[in-house]
Motif scaffolding. Structure first.
Motif, PDB file in Angstrom:
ATOM      1  N   ILE A  84       0.852  -1.186   0.000  1.00  0.00           N
ATOM      2  CA  ILE A  84       0.000   0.000   0.000  1.00  0.00           C
ATOM      3  C   ILE A  84       0.891   1.240   0.000  1.00  0.00           C
ATOM      4  CG2 ILE A  84      -1.703   1.314   1.326  1.00  0.00           C
ATOM      5  CD1 ILE A  84      -2.798  -1.178  -0.049  1.00  0.00           C
ATOM      6  N   TRP A  86       0.971   5.716  -0.085  1.00  0.00           N
ATOM      7  CA  TRP A  86       0.182   6.831   0.442  1.00  0.00           C
ATOM      8  C   TRP A  86      -0.871   7.289  -0.570  1.00  0.00           C
ATOM      9  CZ3 TRP A  86      -0.860   8.889   4.910  1.00  0.00           C
ATOM     10  CH2 TRP A  86      -1.444  10.169   4.965  1.00  0.00           C
ATOM     11  N   ASP A  88      -2.721   5.624  -2.389  1.00  0.00           N
ATOM     12  CA  ASP A  88      -3.914   4.770  -2.429  1.00  0.00           C
ATOM     13  C   ASP A  88      -5.034   5.344  -1.567  1.00  0.00           C
ATOM     14  OD1 ASP A  88      -2.850   2.820  -4.136  1.00  0.00           O
ATOM     15  OD2 ASP A  88      -1.864   1.770  -2.484  1.00  0.00           O
ATOM     16  N   HIS A  89      -4.708   6.296  -0.666  1.00  0.00           N
ATOM     17  CA  HIS A  89      -5.712   6.888   0.215  1.00  0.00           C
ATOM     18  C   HIS A  89      -6.634   7.843  -0.555  1.00  0.00           C
ATOM     19  CE1 HIS A  89      -3.690   6.382   4.438  1.00  0.00           C
ATOM     20  NE2 HIS A  89      -3.894   5.242   3.824  1.00  0.00           N
ATOM     21  N   ASP A  90      -7.830   8.033  -0.006  1.00  0.00           N
ATOM     22  CA  ASP A  90      -8.714   9.082  -0.506  1.00  0.00           C
ATOM     23  C   ASP A  90      -8.935  10.095   0.617  1.00  0.00           C
ATOM     24  OD1 ASP A  90     -10.544   7.898   1.232  1.00  0.00           O
ATOM     25  OD2 ASP A  90     -11.646   6.874  -0.360  1.00  0.00           O
ATOM     26  N   HIS A  94      -8.532   6.464   4.109  1.00  0.00           N
ATOM     27  CA  HIS A  94      -8.317   5.018   3.991  1.00  0.00           C
ATOM     28  C   HIS A  94      -8.162   4.693   2.514  1.00  0.00           C
ATOM     29  CE1 HIS A  94     -12.402   4.372   2.463  1.00  0.00           C
ATOM     30  NE2 HIS A  94     -12.892   5.018   3.510  1.00  0.00           N
ATOM     31  N   VAL A  95      -7.736   3.475   2.210  1.00  0.00           N
ATOM     32  CA  VAL A  95      -7.541   3.084   0.816  1.00  0.00           C
ATOM     33  C   VAL A  95      -8.875   3.179   0.071  1.00  0.00           C
ATOM     34  CG1 VAL A  95      -6.908   1.187  -0.731  1.00  0.00           C
ATOM     35  CG2 VAL A  95      -5.569   1.604   1.338  1.00  0.00           C
ATOM     36  N   ASN A  96      -8.851   3.875  -1.044  1.00  0.00           N
ATOM     37  CA  ASN A  96     -10.064   4.080  -1.831  1.00  0.00           C
ATOM     38  C   ASN A  96     -10.611   2.748  -2.328  1.00  0.00           C
ATOM     39  OD1 ASN A  96     -11.399   4.657  -4.699  1.00  0.00           O
ATOM     40  ND2 ASN A  96     -11.637   6.475  -3.414  1.00  0.00           N
ATOM     41  N   ARG A  99      -9.488   1.112  -5.622  1.00  0.00           N
ATOM     42  CA  ARG A  99      -8.154   0.515  -5.688  1.00  0.00           C
ATOM     43  C   ARG A  99      -8.205  -1.009  -5.602  1.00  0.00           C
ATOM     44  NH1 ARG A  99      -4.102   4.103  -7.315  1.00  0.00           N
ATOM     45  NH2 ARG A  99      -4.488   6.139  -6.364  1.00  0.00           N
ATOM     46  N   TYR A 100      -9.186  -1.518  -4.866  1.00  0.00           N
ATOM     47  CA  TYR A 100      -9.254  -2.966  -4.670  1.00  0.00           C
ATOM     48  C   TYR A 100      -9.514  -3.705  -5.975  1.00  0.00           C
ATOM     49  CZ  TYR A 100      -9.410  -1.904   0.310  1.00  0.00           C
ATOM     50  OH  TYR A 100      -9.114  -1.447   1.565  1.00  0.00           O
ATOM     51  N   TYR A 151      -2.476   3.197   5.099  1.00  0.00           N
ATOM     52  CA  TYR A 151      -1.014   3.145   4.955  1.00  0.00           C
ATOM     53  C   TYR A 151      -0.383   3.314   6.344  1.00  0.00           C
ATOM     54  CZ  TYR A 151       3.697   4.722   3.753  1.00  0.00           C
ATOM     55  OH  TYR A 151       5.049   4.848   3.680  1.00  0.00           O
ATOM     56  N   SER A 195      -4.765  -8.494   5.189  1.00  0.00           N
ATOM     57  CA  SER A 195      -3.947  -7.356   5.622  1.00  0.00           C
ATOM     58  C   SER A 195      -2.870  -7.834   6.585  1.00  0.00           C
ATOM     59  CB  SER A 195      -4.826  -6.309   6.316  1.00  0.00           C
ATOM     60  OG  SER A 195      -4.043  -5.419   7.086  1.00  0.00           O
TER      61      SER A 195
END
Length: 243
Positions: A84, A86, A88-90, A94-96, A99-100, A151, A195
């Motif tokens: 992951i 940085w 990838d965050h929104d 948290h990870v948008n 992205r998954y 992240y 994770s």
């Protein structure tokens, strides 16, 4: 009177004898603790083990994730590590969610290469991901977000094919699913993301892949050999099912 005294002495002797024996046993055990050659020896100033069992080795997050996925019947050839970053965050920190889809795509393509390698060697593996001859195409995918990821973290992506369709992810290894016949032109693939930071599954997916002839631009039957390779991977979960 003398008879009474003798009886009392015999009674007292029988009462105190076990205590004398018990104390002797305790002293013998203490002596073994003090004897450096004894397996029971405890050096002065030290303590014995907390448990008579040997200490268990703690698994790393990566080892734990791989062990869990193998236990659940996921294909080890599909395992894909996804760091992951940085970016990838929104704005929700948290990870948008979008992205998954990319994470599952990367793992799926990695698994397709392994599938092609088993079907026809390196040349087939390369053709599978370049859209040459008979390969796979994604028809649909659904995602189930279980926990947010932030992240820094590294994710482990895994896949396992099944005849489908599923109502719930826990149904994937049920007899209702595993006894279904494999369709000739398509199959389902369950995906999961582990994770390392949280040490648990944070996202699941289910998708439909179609066998597709890129030369003729139509879905097709890949042939008996390809279906046999796929069936072997479908059977991974059943091979580990104790029932």
């Amino acid at each position: 009177m003398s008879a009474f005294i003798q009886t009392a002495r015999r009674t007292l002797s029988s009462v105190y004898q076990p205590r004398h024996v018990r104390y002797s046993s305790i002293r013998a055990l203490q002596d073994r603790f003090k004897d450096p050659t004894s397996p029971f020896h405890i050096a002065p100033g030290t303590q014995g083990p907390e448990s008579p069992d040997p200490p268990t080795e703690e698994l790393s997050p990566a080892e734990e994730g791989r062990a869990k996925f193998i236990e659940l019947g996921f294909d080890p050839d599909s395992f894909w590590e996804q760091p992951i970053v940085w970016g990838d965050h929104d704005s929700f920190q948290h990870v948008n969610n979008v992205r998954y889809l990319r994470f599952f795509e990367s793992g799926r393509i990695h698994w397709m290469r392994a599938l092609g390698q088993e079907i026809g060697g390196p040349a087939k593996a390369e053709a599978m991901i370049k859209g040459k001859g008979v390969s796979l195409i994604l028809k649909s995918i659904s995602l189930d977000y279980k926990r947010p990821v932030v992240y820094p973290d590294t994710l482990l992506v895994a896949h396992k094919p099944h005849p489908g369709p599923l109502r719930t992810s826990s149904q994937v290894d049920s007899p209702e699913i595993t006894t279904r016949r494999q369709a000739k032109t398509h199959f389902h693939v369950m995906g999961a993301i582990w994770s390392y930071a949280q040490r648990r599954i944070v996202t699941e997916s289910d998708s439909v892949l179609v066998w597709y002839d890129y030369d003729k631009l139509t879905k097709c039957d890949p042939g008996e050999e390809a279906r046999a390779v796929l069936q072997r991977r479908m059977n991974l979960g059943k091979a580990r099912d104790p029932s």
